[in-house]
Design a protein around this motif. Structure first.
Motif, PDB file in Angstrom:
ATOM      1  N   ALA A 169       0.833  -1.206   0.000  1.00 11.97           N
ATOM      2  CA  ALA A 169       0.000   0.000   0.000  1.00 11.97           C
ATOM      3  C   ALA A 169       0.866   1.254   0.000  1.00 11.97           C
ATOM      4  O   ALA A 169       0.505   2.269  -0.626  1.00 11.97           O
ATOM      5  N   GLU A 170       2.004   1.194   0.689  1.00 13.54           N
ATOM      6  CA  GLU A 170       2.931   2.333   0.672  1.00 13.54           C
ATOM      7  C   GLU A 170       3.410   2.621  -0.739  1.00 13.54           C
ATOM      8  O   GLU A 170       3.450   3.775  -1.187  1.00 13.54           O
ATOM      9  N   GLY A 171       3.807   1.566  -1.471  1.00 12.69           N
ATOM     10  CA  GLY A 171       4.267   1.772  -2.844  1.00 12.69           C
ATOM     11  C   GLY A 171       3.169   2.292  -3.748  1.00 12.69           C
ATOM     12  O   GLY A 171       3.406   3.169  -4.590  1.00 12.69           O
ATOM     13  N   PHE A 172       1.946   1.771  -3.599  1.00 12.52           N
ATOM     14  CA  PHE A 172       0.836   2.225  -4.437  1.00 12.52           C
ATOM     15  C   PHE A 172       0.515   3.694  -4.166  1.00 12.52           C
ATOM     16  O   PHE A 172       0.322   4.489  -5.102  1.00 12.52           O
ATOM     17  N   CYS A 173       0.449   4.065  -2.891  1.00  9.07           N
ATOM     18  CA  CYS A 173       0.163   5.465  -2.555  1.00  9.07           C
ATOM     19  C   CYS A 173       1.294   6.383  -3.003  1.00  9.07           C
ATOM     20  O   CYS A 173       1.051   7.525  -3.416  1.00  9.07           O
ATOM     21  N   THR A 174       2.530   5.894  -2.911  1.00  8.26           N
ATOM     22  CA  THR A 174       3.658   6.694  -3.394  1.00  8.26           C
ATOM     23  C   THR A 174       3.535   6.959  -4.879  1.00  8.26           C
ATOM     24  O   THR A 174       3.818   8.072  -5.356  1.00  8.26           O
ATOM     25  N   LEU A 175       3.122   5.943  -5.628  1.00 12.61           N
ATOM     26  CA  LEU A 175       2.954   6.130  -7.068  1.00 12.61           C
ATOM     27  C   LEU A 175       1.858   7.145  -7.364  1.00 12.61           C
ATOM     28  O   LEU A 175       1.988   7.960  -8.297  1.00 12.61           O
ATOM     29  N   LEU A 176       0.789   7.152  -6.580  1.00  8.31           N
ATOM     30  CA  LEU A 176      -0.262   8.156  -6.754  1.00  8.31           C
ATOM     31  C   LEU A 176       0.271   9.562  -6.489  1.00  8.31           C
ATOM     32  O   LEU A 176      -0.039  10.514  -7.216  1.00  8.31           O
ATOM     33  N   VAL A 177       1.084   9.690  -5.445  1.00  9.96           N
ATOM     34  CA  VAL A 177       1.668  10.994  -5.117  1.00  9.96           C
ATOM     35  C   VAL A 177       2.597  11.446  -6.228  1.00  9.96           C
ATOM     36  O   VAL A 177       2.618  12.631  -6.615  1.00  9.96           O
ATOM     37  N   ILE A 178       3.398  10.523  -6.773  1.00  6.95           N
ATOM     38  CA  ILE A 178       4.324  10.874  -7.849  1.00  6.95           C
ATOM     39  C   ILE A 178       3.559  11.344  -9.076  1.00  6.95           C
ATOM     40  O   ILE A 178       3.917  12.347  -9.720  1.00  6.95           O
TER      41      ILE A 178
END
Length: 439
Positions: free
Chosen positions: A146-155
């Motif tokens: 979930a951290e990686g997915f949310c990071t991708l959304l932020v990017i």
């Protein structure tokens, strides 16, 4: 003024949670920490459910919600004292199944079935804490992905906001600022990547994984920029996140005794740093003297805060801070990504949203305190060791584990970004690089 008090209240709540949970582990042991975090999780789950179920015009619901909100400053220390008093256990007893079986055999002959089931160390206590422990351990990969997915959304949102700034600017000022910012991010990431290369515990397999990961990230970022489907802001943030994941993986390796001994030997061979300039040393001495003049209560409070933070591994604080930032931003950035408008960042997630993803995020945002407690406790459990300190346990060592899922998270994040680049459309008028050509 209302926003100021809300920020202060949220900051105090966050500081209380961040300090009280590791204190329960450090003072009372594993069972005490699990009992405290589980009780906090249940309290805030009920509190969030009441707020969610309360209509806006209901006076009774409003009173109940305000009562629960005001009582949390009494509930938190009460639950901490209760967990330390009832659940402090031997540090060497870490298997909850063994404690359950041993509890039945260790009961006094005069113990009744009520004591076996509901008593201290009984069936209910062991199964409840054991279920919470296993749930947190099995949820660790979910939190990581979930951290990686949310990071991708932020990017993606950061890249879209940078395009919005460039397109609406009447000069190249924003282009220069964003390019300088991207270069600074990449330079910082390269520095920490160089630090990782100097770690004494990296094997040939680790070096191969790092090389493949960094090379793939560089090619992916370059393809995004050259194709016009990405921009330097997105690429620099993606590269920085990949380096952050690698750094977290190998800083956990450094916590092993063998790696610590090698690091200490390496540090002993390094020359000492030269002393700081006299003006800095004088300012430091003056600051220390001023702290010594503080009242005893203030000085004791600062000493307590320092001692409390010393019980937490630095990697835990870094991971928690980063996850809080990206999880919070994801609840506000998805509307901006989908609606192509920076104004969506100012809107709260709503359950009445027509988009299914936004409704899910709006639902999860109501239960953010419980999610925070579960994520934080999961991170602490990764660094809990039953024989690493004089007290019999510590939160600064232990087998952090989860490195396989961290590598999976790195691969999944880059794969999702590659799919996004493949499915995305060429936007020749919005990229930072193409902006120079159109001018």
């Amino acid at each position: 003024m209302w926003w100021f008090f809300r920020i202060v209240s949220s900051s105090v709540f966050l500081l209380t949670i961040v300090l009280s949970i590791p204190i329960s582990f450090d003072v009372g042991g594993r069972d005490s920490g699990l009992a405290y975090s589980l009780s906090l999780f249940a309290f805030y789950l009920v509190y969030s459910a009441v707020k969610l179920a309360t209509p806006e015009n209901s006076r009774i619901g409003w009173v109940v919600s305000r009562f629960l909100q005001s009582s949390q400053w009494i509930v938190i220390p009460t639950l901490l004292i209760w967990s330390l008093h009832n659940f402090a256990v031997d540090a060497n007893s870490t298997d909850w199944v063994s404690r359950t079986i041993g509890g039945f055999g260790g009961q006094k002959p005069t113990a009744t079935w009520t004591d076996w089931i509901f008593g201290n160390g009984g069936f209910v206590e062991s199964v409840t804490l054991g279920t919470w422990d296993k749930a947190l351990r099995y949820s660790s990969p979910v939190f990581q992905l979930a951290e990686g997915f949310c990071t991708l959304l932020v990017i993606q949102a950061a890249g879209q906001i940078s395009r919005w700034l460039v397109n609406r600017g009447r000069s190249d000022t924003w282009v220069l600022i964003l390019l300088i910012l991207s270069a600074s991010i990449i330079a910082s990431a390269v520095y920490f990547l160089w630090r990782v290369a100097l770690f004494p515990s990296i094997s040939n397999i680790d070096a191969t994984l790092i090389g493949v990961t960094v090379t793939s990230a560089v090619f992916l970022c370059a393809i995004g920029i050259l194709s016009g489907r990405g921009n330097p802001v997105e690429s620099s943030l993606l590269f920085a996140y990949i380096v952050l994941c690698v750094y977290q993986i190998f800083t956990d390796y450094v916590q092993s005794p063998e790696a610590q001994a090698a690091a200490a030997e390496q540090a002993a061979n390094q020359p000492e740093f030269p002393p700081l300039p006299p003006i800095i040393m004088a300012s430091y001495s003056t600051l220390v003297h001023l702290f010594n003049l503080l009242p005893e209560a203030v000085y004791s409070s600062l000493s307590f805060l320092h001692a409390a933070f010393q019980t937490i591994a630095p990697s835990v604080m870094i991971s928690l801070t980063y996850r809080l930032i990206v999880f919070y931003c994801a609840t506000r950035i998805i509307p901006a990504v989908r609606e192509s408008g920076a104004r969506a960042l100012l809107e709260e997630p709503s359950l009445d949203d027509s988009d299914e993803a936004n409704r899910i995020l709006g639902f999860l945002s109501w239960f953010s305190p419980s999610i925070l407690i579960s994520v934080y406790t999961s991170l602490l459990l990764q660094h809990f060791s039953a024989s690493g300190g004089e007290e019999g346990w510590t939160l600064r060592h232990g087998d952090a584990g989860g490195n396989t899922w961290r590598w999976v998270n790195v691969a999944a994040t880059m794969s999702l970004y590659a799919i996004e680049l493949y499915l995305g459309s060429d936007d020749s008028d919005s990229g930072l690089v193409n902006h120079w050509k159109t001018d």
